[in-house]
Design an enzyme around this catalytic site. Structure first.
Site, PDB file in Angstrom:
ATOM      1  N   LYS A  91       0.877  -1.162   0.011  1.00 25.27           N
ATOM      2  CA  LYS A  91       0.038   0.065   0.074  1.00 25.27           C
ATOM      3  C   LYS A  91       0.914   1.115   0.014  1.00 25.27           C
ATOM      4  CE  LYS A  91      -0.312  -0.208   5.139  1.00 25.27           C
ATOM      5  NZ  LYS A  91      -1.232  -0.724   6.317  1.00 25.27           N
ATOM      6  N   TYR A 148      15.830  29.988   8.974  1.00 23.84           N
ATOM      7  CA  TYR A 148      14.617  30.624   9.649  1.00 23.84           C
ATOM      8  C   TYR A 148      14.414  30.596  11.058  1.00 23.84           C
ATOM      9  CZ  TYR A 148      12.472  30.527   4.923  1.00 23.84           C
ATOM     10  OH  TYR A 148      11.906  30.780   3.597  1.00 23.84           O
TER      11      TYR A 148
HETATM   12  C1  LIG Z   1      -0.534  -1.753   6.963  1.00 23.05           C
HETATM   13  C2  LIG Z   1      -1.110  -3.132   7.343  1.00 23.05           C
HETATM   14  C3  LIG Z   1      -0.264  -4.176   7.586  1.00 23.05           C
HETATM   15  C4  LIG Z   1       1.255  -4.037   7.369  1.00 23.05           C
HETATM   16  O1  LIG Z   1       1.604  -3.569   8.599  1.00 23.05           O
HETATM   17  P1  LIG Z   1       3.429  -3.333   8.783  1.00 23.05           P
HETATM   18  O2  LIG Z   1       3.362  -2.930  10.187  1.00 23.05           O
HETATM   19  O3  LIG Z   1       3.736  -2.251   7.712  1.00 23.05           O
HETATM   20  O4  LIG Z   1       4.059  -4.714   8.708  1.00 23.05           O
HETATM   21  C5  LIG Z   1      -0.834  -5.544   7.834  1.00 23.05           C
HETATM   22  N1  LIG Z   1      -2.229  -5.690   7.885  1.00 23.05           N
HETATM   23  C6  LIG Z   1      -3.163  -4.586   7.906  1.00 23.05           C
HETATM   24  C7  LIG Z   1      -4.704  -4.659   8.020  1.00 23.05           C
HETATM   25  C8  LIG Z   1      -2.385  -3.216   7.409  1.00 23.05           C
HETATM   26  O5  LIG Z   1      -3.189  -2.232   7.362  1.00 23.05           O
END
Ligand SMILES: *Cc1c(COP(=O)(O)O)cnc(C)c1O
Length: 373
Positions: free
Chosen positions: A41, A262
């Site tokens: 994702k 800044y």
């Molecule tokens: C993002 C996500 C994962 C992966 O999580 P990590 O901590 O990056 O390994 C797995 N399951 C779900 C439901 C998620 O939203």
């Protein structure tokens, strides 16, 4: 490697795809008998969805999780055969589109389940999907009571679509000692038994590393694939995947007693030499990682020497104190390392009081990207 950077490019993001696939293989091995999927994702945590997924698929991964329909579509376009789960579920009215590209939604409410069921009824398609059961996070997922009521309907095939996975998600796997982990593992074990014959999945990266007893049939690592830290304590066993190098715009001499950047929050204690880099918070180098008189900021590696970021980070520029680098060793046009060679995404995150996940998913669009096989 700096040779391959076009003269006009201001910074280089190198993604090590062989480290990515080595991480997946290491995780798949730790998963034992459970299948190891990959969570890709958010553009594969910022590293590039297409490149990451192609490499992982070549390495043997055949099941992927994305968050949105657009991500699912991009993935389906390049990998026609793999299994794709859509974590954020079914957006209203999208069943036909989702089904049309052979993507499995992770159904997380009764409304989604009813809509998917109606689509399966009408279309006569098998319509495989995952069912997400909330076991204590209060995010996506049907309640345990709803799952209890649903189970007999699935078992008796009263439900017309094909449940391909039952899953839940751990809220505190990064802290294995947290009491909620044990509660969630127990709750999930109990409810998963009511869905016999349907594969079960609970673990993200941290769960995979910390709870071998809870791998069930499929694990869903994300951040570990990309070299990020999954468990808060102990050594991070994963290989880094991302290297970031920013171009030196100019080198300037600055007098003791003058201030940098800044807000004038950092006063120089000695006559200093500063390298001004072409990178800033718009590139994902968080403003919170800057330094002031009261706070040490993140670090950079300049000609092999660890140096401190000096003053506030601007949108497109930042200063690094290179006083301790021999004068001839750093010049205009050189590349300075902000991530890599020992500086991890989690180091940078720590200086900005955030997590490696946010560093990765914030990597800006202006870096010239190079993918190493
Ligand atoms: C993002 C996500 C994962 C992966 O999580 P990590 O901590 O990056 O390994 C797995 N399951 C779900 C439901 C998620 O939203």
């Amino acid at each position: 490697m700096s040779d391959s950077l076009p003269a006009e490019a201001t910074g280089l993001l190198t993604v090590d795809l062989s480290a990515l696939t080595a991480n997946w293989k290491a995780l798949a091995k730790r998963a034992g008998r459970a299948q190891c999927a990959a969570v890709v994702k958010a553009d594969a945590y910022g590293v590039g969805l297409e490149q990451a997924a192609q490499a992982l698929s070549k390495a043997g991964c055949d099941t992927f999780f994305v968050a949105t329909f657009d991500e699912a579509l991009r993935l389906r376009t390049i990998l026609p055969m793999v299994t794709i789960y859509l974590l954020n579920g079914l957006s209203p009215g999208s069943a036909e589109l989702v089904c049309g590209i052979d993507v499995r939604p992770v159904l997380g409410s009764m409304a989604e389940i009813e809509e998917w069921e109606a689509h399966a009824d009408e279309s006569g398609e098998e319509a495989p999907a995952a069912i997400h059961i909330d076991t204590g996070m209060n995010r996506h997922g049907i309640s345990l009571a709803e799952a209890e009521a649903l189970a007999p309907r699935l078992v008796s095939s009263e439900i017309t679509f094909k449940p391909a996975l039952v899953m839940s998600h751990l809220a505190c796997a990064d802290e294995p000692e947290h009491a909620l982990n044990k509660q969630q593992i127990e709750a999930f074990s109990t409810i998963a038994k009511k869905f016999p014959g349907i594969p079960a999945s609970l673990c993200n990266s941290a769960g995979l590393l910390a709870f071998p007893e809870a791998h069930f049939d499929l694990v869903r690592p994300g951040v570990s694939l990309y070299g990020g830290r999954a468990l808060n304590a102990g050594e991070n066993p994963m290989q880094p995947v991302v290297k970031l190098q920013a171009r030196v715009v100019t080198i300037r001499e600055a007098k003791a007693g003058t201030t940098v950047g800044y807000g004038a929050r950092l006063k120089l204690a000695r006559d200093s030499r500063l390298a001004i880099l072409s990178a800033g918070y718009a590139d994902g180098i968080f403003r919170a990682a800057g330094s002031s008189d009261n706070k040490k900021g993140a670090e950079a590696i300049v000609a092999g020497t660890r140096c401190n970021i000096a003053g506030r980070i601007s949108m497109d520029l930042m200063a690094v104190d290179v006083t301790d680098v021999p004068a001839g060793n750093v010049k205009r046009g050189d590349l300075v390392t902000l991530l890599g060679d020992g500086i991890t995404v989690d180091d940078l995150a720590g200086h900005a009081r955030t997590i490696g996940y946010e560093v990765l998913t914030s990597l800006g669009r202006r870096w010239k990207r190079i993918y190493r096989e």
